[in-house]
Design a protein around this motif. Structure first.
Motif, PDB file in Angstrom:
ATOM      1  N   PRO A  83       9.337  13.132  -6.950  1.00 38.34           N
ATOM      2  CA  PRO A  83      10.668  13.012  -7.558  1.00 38.34           C
ATOM      3  C   PRO A  83      11.667  12.311  -6.639  1.00 38.34           C
ATOM      4  N   GLN A  84      11.593  12.560  -5.339  1.00 36.45           N
ATOM      5  CA  GLN A  84      12.552  11.954  -4.421  1.00 36.45           C
ATOM      6  C   GLN A  84      12.307  10.454  -4.220  1.00 36.45           C
ATOM      7  N   ALA A  85      11.178   9.938  -4.685  1.00 37.22           N
ATOM      8  CA  ALA A  85      10.880   8.515  -4.532  1.00 37.22           C
ATOM      9  C   ALA A  85      10.860   7.771  -5.858  1.00 37.22           C
ATOM     10  N   GLU A  86      10.930   8.474  -6.964  1.00 36.35           N
ATOM     11  CA  GLU A  86      10.811   7.842  -8.275  1.00 36.35           C
ATOM     12  C   GLU A  86      11.887   6.799  -8.554  1.00 36.35           C
ATOM     13  N   GLY A  87      13.098   7.001  -8.082  1.00 35.50           N
ATOM     14  CA  GLY A  87      14.189   6.089  -8.406  1.00 35.50           C
ATOM     15  C   GLY A  87      14.324   4.900  -7.473  1.00 35.50           C
ATOM     16  N   TYR A  88      13.446   4.786  -6.489  1.00 33.09           N
ATOM     17  CA  TYR A  88      13.587   3.721  -5.502  1.00 33.09           C
ATOM     18  C   TYR A  88      12.706   2.534  -5.838  1.00 33.09           C
ATOM     19  N   ARG A  89      13.182   1.355  -5.518  1.00 34.92           N
ATOM     20  CA  ARG A  89      12.413   0.124  -5.675  1.00 34.92           C
ATOM     21  C   ARG A  89      12.532  -0.655  -4.375  1.00 34.92           C
ATOM     22  N   GLN A 118       0.829  -1.204   0.000  1.00 39.42           N
ATOM     23  CA  GLN A 118       0.000   0.000   0.000  1.00 39.42           C
ATOM     24  C   GLN A 118       0.866   1.258   0.000  1.00 39.42           C
ATOM     25  N   MET A 119       1.945   1.247   0.784  1.00 44.10           N
ATOM     26  CA  MET A 119       2.830   2.396   0.847  1.00 44.10           C
ATOM     27  C   MET A 119       3.464   2.652  -0.520  1.00 44.10           C
ATOM     28  N   VAL A 120       3.948   1.596  -1.163  1.00 42.25           N
ATOM     29  CA  VAL A 120       4.587   1.734  -2.470  1.00 42.25           C
ATOM     30  C   VAL A 120       3.575   2.244  -3.491  1.00 42.25           C
ATOM     31  N   SER A 121       2.359   1.738  -3.469  1.00 40.55           N
ATOM     32  CA  SER A 121       1.328   2.190  -4.404  1.00 40.55           C
ATOM     33  C   SER A 121       0.994   3.662  -4.188  1.00 40.55           C
ATOM     34  N   ALA A 122       0.872   4.080  -2.932  1.00 36.70           N
ATOM     35  CA  ALA A 122       0.552   5.479  -2.630  1.00 36.70           C
ATOM     36  C   ALA A 122       1.676   6.403  -3.083  1.00 36.70           C
ATOM     37  N   MET A 123       2.919   5.994  -2.863  1.00 31.21           N
ATOM     38  CA  MET A 123       4.046   6.822  -3.294  1.00 31.21           C
ATOM     39  C   MET A 123       4.124   6.892  -4.817  1.00 31.21           C
ATOM     40  N   ALA A 124       3.852   5.784  -5.486  1.00 31.40           N
ATOM     41  CA  ALA A 124       3.888   5.774  -6.951  1.00 31.40           C
ATOM     42  C   ALA A 124       2.797   6.670  -7.521  1.00 31.40           C
TER      43      ALA A 124
END
Length: 55
Positions: free
Chosen positions: A42-48, A31-37
């Motif tokens: 920009p500060q989260a775009e490069g993270y997996r 859920q956290m990853v979906s909300a951030m996506a």
């Protein structure tokens, strides 16, 4: 720390018996990853995020 791994499955090569469990992330993390996506921050775009199980 910034680092790059072109494929999460390669993480399992670091240690024999290690497995990448991408589909088994706990629901709160999914859920956290979906909300951030959805926010396209920009500060989260490069993270997996991946789950690696070690033997």
């Amino acid at each position: 720390m910034h680092w790059y791994c072109p494929g999460p499955a390669q993480l399992a090569d670091w240690r024999p018996g290690a497995r990448v469990l991408v589909a088994q992330l706990p629901l709160p993390y999914q859920q956290m990853v979906s909300a951030m996506a959805a926010q396209r921050l920009p500060q989260a775009e490069g993270y997996r995020l991946n789950l690696l199980r070690l033997p």
